[in-house]
Design a protein around this motif. Structure first.
Motif, short mmCIF file in Angstrom:
data_model
loop_
_atom_site.label_atom_id
_atom_site.label_comp_id
_atom_site.label_asym_id
_atom_site.label_seq_id
_atom_site.Cartn_x
_atom_site.Cartn_y
_atom_site.Cartn_z
N THR A 1 54.24 39.73 -9.15
CA THR A 1 54.86 41.24 -9.56
C THR A 1 55.50 41.27 -10.70
O THR A 1 56.10 40.39 -11.07
CB THR A 1 55.37 42.15 -8.42
OG1 THR A 1 56.57 41.09 -8.34
CG2 THR A 1 54.65 41.89 -7.22
N ASP A 2 55.72 42.55 -11.42
CA ASP A 2 56.63 42.82 -12.50
C ASP A 2 56.37 41.93 -13.91
O ASP A 2 57.11 41.09 -14.02
CB ASP A 2 58.05 42.82 -12.11
CG ASP A 2 58.38 43.67 -10.94
OD1 ASP A 2 58.12 44.88 -10.83
OD2 ASP A 2 58.72 43.27 -9.48
N MET A 3 55.23 42.00 -14.12
CA MET A 3 54.81 40.99 -15.11
C MET A 3 54.53 41.85 -16.63
O MET A 3 53.80 42.93 -16.44
CB MET A 3 53.48 40.34 -14.92
CG MET A 3 53.40 39.47 -13.51
SD MET A 3 51.99 38.70 -13.24
CE MET A 3 51.86 37.47 -14.66
N VAL A 4 55.01 41.27 -17.54
CA VAL A 4 54.71 41.86 -18.99
C VAL A 4 53.89 40.69 -19.86
O VAL A 4 54.54 39.73 -20.06
CB VAL A 4 55.74 42.36 -19.53
CG1 VAL A 4 55.38 42.82 -21.08
CG2 VAL A 4 56.46 43.39 -18.91
N LEU A 5 52.68 41.06 -20.20
CA LEU A 5 52.00 39.89 -21.07
C LEU A 5 51.67 40.21 -22.19
O LEU A 5 50.94 41.43 -22.27
CB LEU A 5 50.66 39.38 -20.09
CG LEU A 5 50.97 39.15 -18.69
CD1 LEU A 5 50.90 40.14 -17.72
CD2 LEU A 5 49.84 37.86 -18.47
N ARG A 6 51.67 39.66 -23.23
CA ARG A 6 51.40 39.83 -24.67
C ARG A 6 50.53 38.64 -25.27
O ARG A 6 51.02 37.59 -25.00
CB ARG A 6 52.37 40.24 -25.57
CG ARG A 6 53.20 41.53 -25.08
CD ARG A 6 54.43 41.80 -26.15
NE ARG A 6 55.03 43.22 -25.72
CZ ARG A 6 55.99 43.36 -24.79
NH1 ARG A 6 56.32 42.44 -24.02
NH2 ARG A 6 56.37 44.53 -24.87
N ASN A 7 49.50 39.14 -26.01
CA ASN A 7 48.62 37.80 -26.66
C ASN A 7 48.49 36.83 -25.74
O ASN A 7 48.40 35.74 -25.87
CB ASN A 7 49.66 37.45 -27.90
CG ASN A 7 50.02 38.37 -28.55
OD1 ASN A 7 48.96 39.23 -29.34
ND2 ASN A 7 51.29 38.58 -28.78
N PHE A 8 47.81 37.19 -24.73
CA PHE A 8 47.38 36.48 -23.49
C PHE A 8 45.90 36.05 -23.57
O PHE A 8 45.25 37.15 -23.71
CB PHE A 8 47.91 36.88 -22.08
CG PHE A 8 47.48 36.05 -20.85
CD1 PHE A 8 47.76 35.03 -20.59
CD2 PHE A 8 46.50 36.87 -19.74
CE1 PHE A 8 47.16 34.15 -19.61
CE2 PHE A 8 46.39 36.21 -18.77
CZ PHE A 8 46.46 34.94 -18.53
N GLN A 9 45.48 34.99 -23.16
CA GLN A 9 43.91 34.53 -23.10
C GLN A 9 43.73 33.84 -21.90
O GLN A 9 44.54 32.78 -21.69
CB GLN A 9 43.62 33.67 -24.36
CG GLN A 9 43.43 34.58 -25.82
CD GLN A 9 43.08 33.87 -26.98
OE1 GLN A 9 41.67 33.61 -26.75
NE2 GLN A 9 43.69 33.61 -27.84
N LEU A 10 42.87 34.44 -21.17
CA LEU A 10 42.41 33.76 -19.72
C LEU A 10 41.01 33.31 -19.66
O LEU A 10 40.34 34.38 -19.96
CB LEU A 10 42.95 34.57 -18.77
CG LEU A 10 42.35 34.12 -17.33
CD1 LEU A 10 43.36 32.55 -16.94
CD2 LEU A 10 42.80 35.11 -16.26
N VAL A 11 40.56 32.20 -19.35
CA VAL A 11 39.28 31.79 -18.77
C VAL A 11 39.30 31.57 -17.31
O VAL A 11 39.90 30.43 -17.33
CB VAL A 11 38.45 30.95 -19.60
CG1 VAL A 11 37.14 30.55 -19.17
CG2 VAL A 11 38.33 31.44 -20.94
N GLY A 12 39.06 32.24 -16.48
CA GLY A 12 39.30 31.96 -15.09
C GLY A 12 39.04 33.28 -14.38
O GLY A 12 39.41 34.29 -14.48
N ASN A 13 38.11 33.04 -13.11
CA ASN A 13 37.88 33.88 -12.02
C ASN A 13 39.05 34.51 -11.23
O ASN A 13 40.01 33.68 -10.95
CB ASN A 13 36.54 33.77 -11.54
CG ASN A 13 35.29 33.78 -12.21
OD1 ASN A 13 35.38 34.30 -13.40
ND2 ASN A 13 34.32 32.54 -12.03
#
Length: 291
Positions: free
Chosen positions: A137-149
């Motif tokens: 919870t309470d997350m701020v993400l910038r310029n994030f890249q994810l490969v995963g289900n």
């Protein structure tokens, strides 16, 4: 601040309860929990090669370092940790931790990482692995890249910018998620969630955005997206076309073109959803598998 420089450290709890230390150019080799219950640490150019390196720790700054595969389950029950310019190869890296800041971090094996964490800030992070950020919870993400289900399952109060996700079943059971200027590809996006907002996003999803209470989409594109919005209460603005829409529960759906609009009066109240489209190629009163 105590200086610990270019040391090769082994054995269980090698620096147990370390306080007010600068650890530089060191290697933590075989031996569990080397920095358990530590606090007020500055770590740089250091290698972690064994399990559970930072449990129950407080106030840690780490940069230019590496957690190898065997440093698994590495950062649990820890508070106020900042990591930058670091590779975290180990899975299950964060669990039940608070006050996490990650900058320019690569996680090539991020399976079951960031579970039940709070107050997370990420910028320039790449990750590969299933079940990322479950119940966080309470997350701020910038310029994030994810490969995963199965990412962000059960998450809440999440804000994401300029990111790319290849992730089936992302944002299930989530609440208060806003994604800006991002690309998401994955089946069954957002099911069983509340308050999902997508702004200036490109989405590719089979049966995406279904079973959502309060879905908002502004200035979004839907590529190869079929059977969208089933049982969702939605306020949707789509640029271009959506291949098919199935039984939305209510609200308004705007698009330039809808390939097939499926509205089954036995399952939803048709008049509860307003459809605004320049072209609707096909209208159906039931899904193909029910005909």
């Amino acid at each position: 601040m105590k200086e610990i420089n270019q040391q090769f450290l082994t054995g269980e709890r090698a620096l147990f309860q370390a306080r007010d230390c600068h650890i530089s150019y060191c290697t933590f080799a075989e031996g569990e929990s080397p920095l358990k219950e530590s606090s007020d640490l500055k770590i740089d150019n250091t290698l972690f090669k064994w399990k559970y390196p930072l449990w129950y720790s407080r106030n840690v700054e780490m940069k230019d370092s590496a957690l190898f595969d065997m440093a698994r389950a590495g950062i649990w029950y820890t508070e106020n940790i900042t990591i930058s310019d670091t590779i975290i190869e180990a899975p299950k890296a964060f669990r039940r931790s608070k006050g996490i800041k990650l900058y320019n971090v690569d996680m090539p094996n991020a399976s079951e990482t960031l579970w039940n964490c709070r107050e997370v800030e990420m910028d320039g992070v790449t990750a590969k692995g299933d079940y990322f950020a479950m119940n966080s919870t309470d997350m701020v993400l910038r310029n994030f890249q994810l490969v995963g289900n199965y990412s962000f399952d059960g998450g809440a109060n999440i804000e994401m910018h300029h990111s790319r996700l290849l992730s089936k079943d992302a944002f299930w059971n989530a609440d208060n998620v806003t994604v800006y200027d991002s690309f998401i590809s994955g089946e069954y996006l957002g099911w069983n969630s509340r308050n999902i907002t997508l702004i200036n996003c490109t989405i590719e999803s089979l049966q995406g955005m279904c079973y959502i209470d309060n879905l908002i989409m502004k200035n979004c594109r839907l590529l190869n997206t079929t059977l969208a919005f089933e049982y969702s209460q939605a306020d949707v603005e789509i640029i271009g076309s959506v291949d098919s829409v199935l039984n939305p529960k209510g609200g308004i759906i705007r698009a330039d073109r809808i390939g097939e609009l499926i509205m089954d009066g036995r399952k939803v109240k048709i008049d509860q959803t307003k459809i605004e489209a320049e072209e609707i190629v096909k209208r159906s009163d039931m899904a193909e598998w029910e005909r």
